[in-house]
Design an enzyme around this catalytic site. Structure first.
Site, short mmCIF file in Angstrom:
data_model
loop_
_atom_site.label_atom_id
_atom_site.label_comp_id
_atom_site.label_asym_id
_atom_site.label_seq_id
_atom_site.Cartn_x
_atom_site.Cartn_y
_atom_site.Cartn_z
N HIS A 1 0.81 -1.22 0.00
CA HIS A 1 0.00 0.00 0.00
C HIS A 1 0.85 1.27 0.00
O HIS A 1 1.91 1.34 0.61
CB HIS A 1 -0.93 0.02 1.22
CG HIS A 1 -0.21 -0.08 2.53
ND1 HIS A 1 0.25 1.02 3.22
CD2 HIS A 1 0.14 -1.15 3.28
CE1 HIS A 1 0.85 0.63 4.34
NE2 HIS A 1 0.79 -0.68 4.40
N ASP A 2 0.36 2.26 -0.74
CA ASP A 2 0.93 3.62 -0.75
C ASP A 2 2.31 3.70 -1.38
O ASP A 2 3.00 4.71 -1.22
CB ASP A 2 0.95 4.21 0.66
CG ASP A 2 -0.42 4.23 1.31
OD1 ASP A 2 -1.31 4.91 0.79
OD2 ASP A 2 -0.61 3.53 2.34
N GLY B 1 5.05 -1.05 2.56
CA GLY B 1 4.22 0.13 2.40
C GLY B 1 4.99 1.44 2.41
O GLY B 1 6.05 1.57 3.04
#
Length: 262
Positions: A123-124, A141
């Protein structure tokens, strides 16, 4: 769905946008918020879900899971996106997750990348163009990988790490701190092992430019990278040196990988 070829066993949920010339193989699942640009190919048994866009000409191979919710216990179902660029090759069992509220809500993958079997993009993350993740490499992440980065097989990149453009990470390496542009990282607990000379030559760097980068790196290795970079940045430097210095002086809460004896 003009000219799209969709296998009868594929599940295309209402709301999905399928571009012209897409090919969707057997037993694929495409979620209602997915957008596939023209010419995207899903080989078979591919799941693309969430608020995910896939760029033109990208090919995704069997058993990849693209756009499923982040592997983050803080994720509470907030709106989050995964944007994948054009002409990527996403091989078997690759996983890519959307962003989270705490990281800006967006995971972005650039163009012309190769993500070999078993890789993970968390994520991200912000992944540049022409990036290669070799088999079973994992990027945690909030990481940022610049253009032309190569991460070797079975390697891991710790969360919030930045890897500068043109850097190369060797196989079976744990990257726990930022990596300067054009750096070469090796070892089980990664350390900076000079410059990615092969990558620099492929990009047309001259001998003079490479020599200047080597000299600068030698000077920065004796003490604090940031202090050395500030001093160096005050003088006249080449464009490549400026790129490295700007990276070092850029926003980051992490330290930098340095040569083993630094």
């Amino acid at each position: 769905m003009a000219d799209a070829q969709i296998h009868p066993s594929a599940v295309i949920e209402p709301g999905a946008q399928i571009g012209a010339g897409c090919q969707i193989g057997a037993f694929c699942v495409v979620g209602p918020q997915v957008r596939l640009a023209d010419g995207v190919t899903l080989k078979s048994h591919v799941v693309v879900t969430g608020e995910t866009s896939v760029g033109e000409g990208t090919v995704i191979f069997p058993f990849a899971s693209i756009g499923e919710i982040p592997q983050d216990l803080k994720f509470k179902g907030e709106r989050a996106r995964l944007d994948i660029g054009a002409r990527n090759r996403i091989r078997e069992y690759v996983t890519m997750n959307p962003g989270t509220e705490g990281g800006g809500g967006l995971t972005r993958v650039g163009d012309d990348g190769l993500f070999m079997a078993g890789c993970h993009v968390a994520h991200d993350c912000q992944i540049g163009d022409r990036v290669i993740l070799v088999n079973n490499a994992s990027v945690a992440g909030h990481c940022v990988l610049g253009d032309d980065v190569i991460v070797g097989g079975l390697s891991g990149v710790h969360q919030f790490v930045r890897i500068g453009r043109g850097a190369m990470i060797g196989a079976v390496t744990m990257v726990t701190a930022d990596v300067i542009p054009y750096g070469l990282v090796q070892g089980p607990r990664g350390h900076l092992d000079g410059l990615n000379l092969v990558g620099l030559k492929r990009r047309g760097a001259s001998r003079a430019e490479i020599a200047a980068l080597r000299e600068m790196l030698g000077g920065l290795s004796h003490g604090s990278f940031r202090d050395g970079a500030r001093a160096r940045a005050a003088g006249e430097v080449s464009a490549m040196e400026r790129e490295v210095l700007d990276f070092i002086l850029g926003p980051s809460d992490r330290s930098f990988l340095t040569p083993r004896d630094a």
